[in-house]
Enzyme design. Structure first.
Site, short mmCIF file in Angstrom:
data_model
loop_
_atom_site.label_atom_id
_atom_site.label_comp_id
_atom_site.label_asym_id
_atom_site.label_seq_id
_atom_site.Cartn_x
_atom_site.Cartn_y
_atom_site.Cartn_z
N SER A 1 8.47 -5.24 5.97
CA SER A 1 8.23 -6.14 7.10
C SER A 1 8.91 -7.49 6.97
O SER A 1 8.26 -8.54 6.84
CB SER A 1 6.73 -6.31 7.29
OG SER A 1 6.17 -5.04 7.44
N ASP B 1 6.88 -3.43 10.27
CA ASP B 1 5.47 -3.14 10.55
C ASP B 1 5.16 -3.08 12.05
O ASP B 1 4.28 -2.32 12.49
CB ASP B 1 4.53 -4.16 9.86
CG ASP B 1 4.91 -5.61 10.07
OD1 ASP B 1 5.92 -5.87 10.73
OD2 ASP B 1 4.18 -6.49 9.57
N ARG C 1 0.81 -1.20 0.00
CA ARG C 1 0.00 0.00 0.00
C ARG C 1 0.84 1.24 0.00
O ARG C 1 1.96 1.25 0.50
CB ARG C 1 -0.89 0.03 1.25
CG ARG C 1 -1.98 -1.04 1.15
CD ARG C 1 -2.88 -1.04 2.33
NE ARG C 1 -2.18 -0.58 3.50
CZ ARG C 1 -2.56 0.45 4.21
NH1 ARG C 1 -3.64 1.12 3.90
NH2 ARG C 1 -1.88 0.79 5.28
C1 BGC Z 1 8.84 -10.81 9.43
C2 BGC Z 1 8.74 -9.61 10.36
C3 BGC Z 1 7.35 -9.01 10.29
C4 BGC Z 1 6.31 -10.09 10.55
C5 BGC Z 1 4.90 -9.54 10.47
C6 BGC Z 1 7.72 -11.78 9.70
O1 BGC Z 1 7.75 -12.81 8.75
O2 BGC Z 1 10.08 -11.46 9.61
O3 BGC Z 1 9.69 -8.63 10.01
O4 BGC Z 1 7.25 -8.00 11.26
O5 BGC Z 1 6.46 -11.12 9.60
O6 BGC Z 1 4.61 -8.98 9.25
#
Ligand code: BGC
Length: 457
Positions: free
Chosen positions: A134, A188, A71
């Protein structure tokens, strides 16, 4: 018989406490320079130290990449209203791009970004951008984040080990039609924490239970051996735990089941993110499917051969768990429709009850595992009252997830401590814009301070 086959999916209180205990050890190891290398929970410093104070103003962009879509958002912060304007667009991220090359991924993102700024007529301005990326990153500053490894089924080549802010900035520059300055890269969980901390100063934990799972929390600088010194004089820092990797060294083997092992063996990141694979949306439906197939093969559910439609990987989506559990115990209407749509025939009410039971086992285990993690962080922070900002589709859509977590966290935290789980509306997107805004404010304040020094010294 069915109960016996599923028994290992039930976590005893003793085991949940043990999970919390091991997690604390892993976090302590992650925080310390000496032991970080061997820790599963890496506790990456985020370089986000200053929370918003309401003095941020101007237009800010945010880009949120990490799940099935991505997004772009534009917010305007001002003195009168905290968020005067807020627009966003969601762009699909085809499987092809998720598994192609890094160049294709970042070119695609830059293109969507360009479309967005043109649509909202801000393409002629230089707008600071916060990039929510993320995935586990080793940050070397607010605008330097090297991807450690992909998770959640992403496999784009030539991104692991590289700075994702640089890759995005290059893709933007290459286009020559937009002017965007990346001010911050964040996870995130950090965005979720930031966007709630904007309104609630007690907010010290950001939690995601969506396609993946992870948590961040506010730690004292003195406990952060991995943080390189910089000019900022704040005494706290947000730590991105990356707790999804908990268990990768075998520490959760005492509760993992054959279903977990079989699921892991066919993932693109085999042997990695084992805690995440027991909790998050990318995997829960798949665990349910595997349990159902195994029960059917043993003649314990679905007595005809139509169960074979469940042999296809990922056929049972995680959102079905929420839909099935939403209905009262003896109402099987939704469950029947779902099973029919999946291709099953000739099933009975007893079968539906069994499907529901399996869904409950898998979602309860996920909620309790996540609760063990949150309780560990609350105990570690050790402040009288801690607000936890939560986001993610599993947490949002599952009818009992929140309640199950709350119950279990209460049992696990130290007496005298209290907590509250709050839903963070679109934290990862808005949070990124806020981090960019704080970075922008800090920069302006620094320029102002330097100016004063020049005038008065
Ligand atoms: C990632 C994290 C992320 C989480 C939620 C995980 O697979 O390693 O960085 O915060 O997913 O999205």
């Amino acid at each position: 018989m069915m109960e016996k086959k599923c028994a290992k999916l039930i976590l005893t209180n003793k085991n949940i406490k043990r999970v919390s205990g091991i997690m604390l050890e892993e976090i302590e190891m992650g925080l310390r320079q000496k032991s970080n290398k061997n820790a599963d929970i890496k506790c990456y410093p985020t370089y986000v130290r200053n929370l918003p104070n309401g003095k941020e103003k101007g237009k800010f962009l945010a880009l949120d990449l990490g799940g099935t879509n991505f997004r772009v958002l534009l917010i305007q912060l001002g003195e009168t209203a905290p968020e005067k304007e807020f627009v966003s667009r969601e762009f699909p991220l085809p499987d092809l791009i998720r598994t192609s090359s890094g160049e294709a991924l970042f070119d695609h993102i830059a293109e969507c970004l360009a479309l967005f700024v043109k649509e909202f007529k801000v393409d002629k301005e230089i707008i600071p951008l916060g990039f929510t990326f993320s995935f586990p990153c080793r940050q070397e500053g607010l605008t330097k984040a090297k991807l450690v490894q992909w998770t959640k089924g992403f496999t784009c080549s030539e991104v692991e080990g590289r700075d994702v802010a640089e890759l995005l900035q290059n893709a933007i520059h290459k286009r020559k039609d937009v002017h965007i300055k990346i001010m911050a890269v964040l996870n995130d969980t950090t965005g979720t924490l930031m966007s709630s901390a904007y309104k609630q100063p007690n907010c010290k934990i950001g939690l995601i239970i969506g396609t993946g799972t992870n948590a961040c929390y506010v730690e004292k600088i003195e406990n952060m051996e991995l943080l390189d010194g910089d000019s900022d004089d704040s005494n706290q820092c947000i730590v991105n735990t990356e707790w999804g990797a908990f268990g990768d060294n075998g520490s959760l083997d005492f509760i993992r089941t054959d279903f977990d092992r079989a699921l892991d063996s066919v993932t693109s990141n085999r042997g990695k993110q084992l805690y995440e694979k027991m909790i998050s949306g990318k995997y829960l439906g798949e665990i349910v499917r595997r349990v159902l197939v195994s029960l059917a093969k043993d003649g314990l559910i679905f007595k005809d051969s139509s169960y074979k439609c469940l042999l296809e990987a990922d056929k049972f989506k995680t959102k079905l768990i929420s839909e099935i559990e939403k209905k009262p115990e003896n109402d099987f209407t939704d469950c029947e429709c779902i099973l029919e749509e999946l291709g099953l025939t000739d099933f009975t009410h007893e079968d539906c009850a069994k499907v529901r039971y399996v869904c409950q086992l898998v979602s309860r285990r996920a909620a309790f595992m996540a609760a063990a993690g949150v309780a560990t962080l609350i105990n570690k922070i050790n402040e009288k009252h801690v607000v936890v900002a939560v986001d993610g589709t599993v947490y949002r859509l599952h009818p009992h997830f929140r309640h199950l977590m709350e119950q279990k966290i209460k049992q696990l935290i130290r007496p005298g401590l209290s907590f509250e789980l709050i839903l963070s509306e679109d934290g990862s997107g808005r949070g990124a814009a806020l981090v960019a805004a704080v970075a922008d404010r800090m920069k302006r304040e620094e320029i102002y301070r330097n100016l004063l020094k020049k005038v008065f010294l």
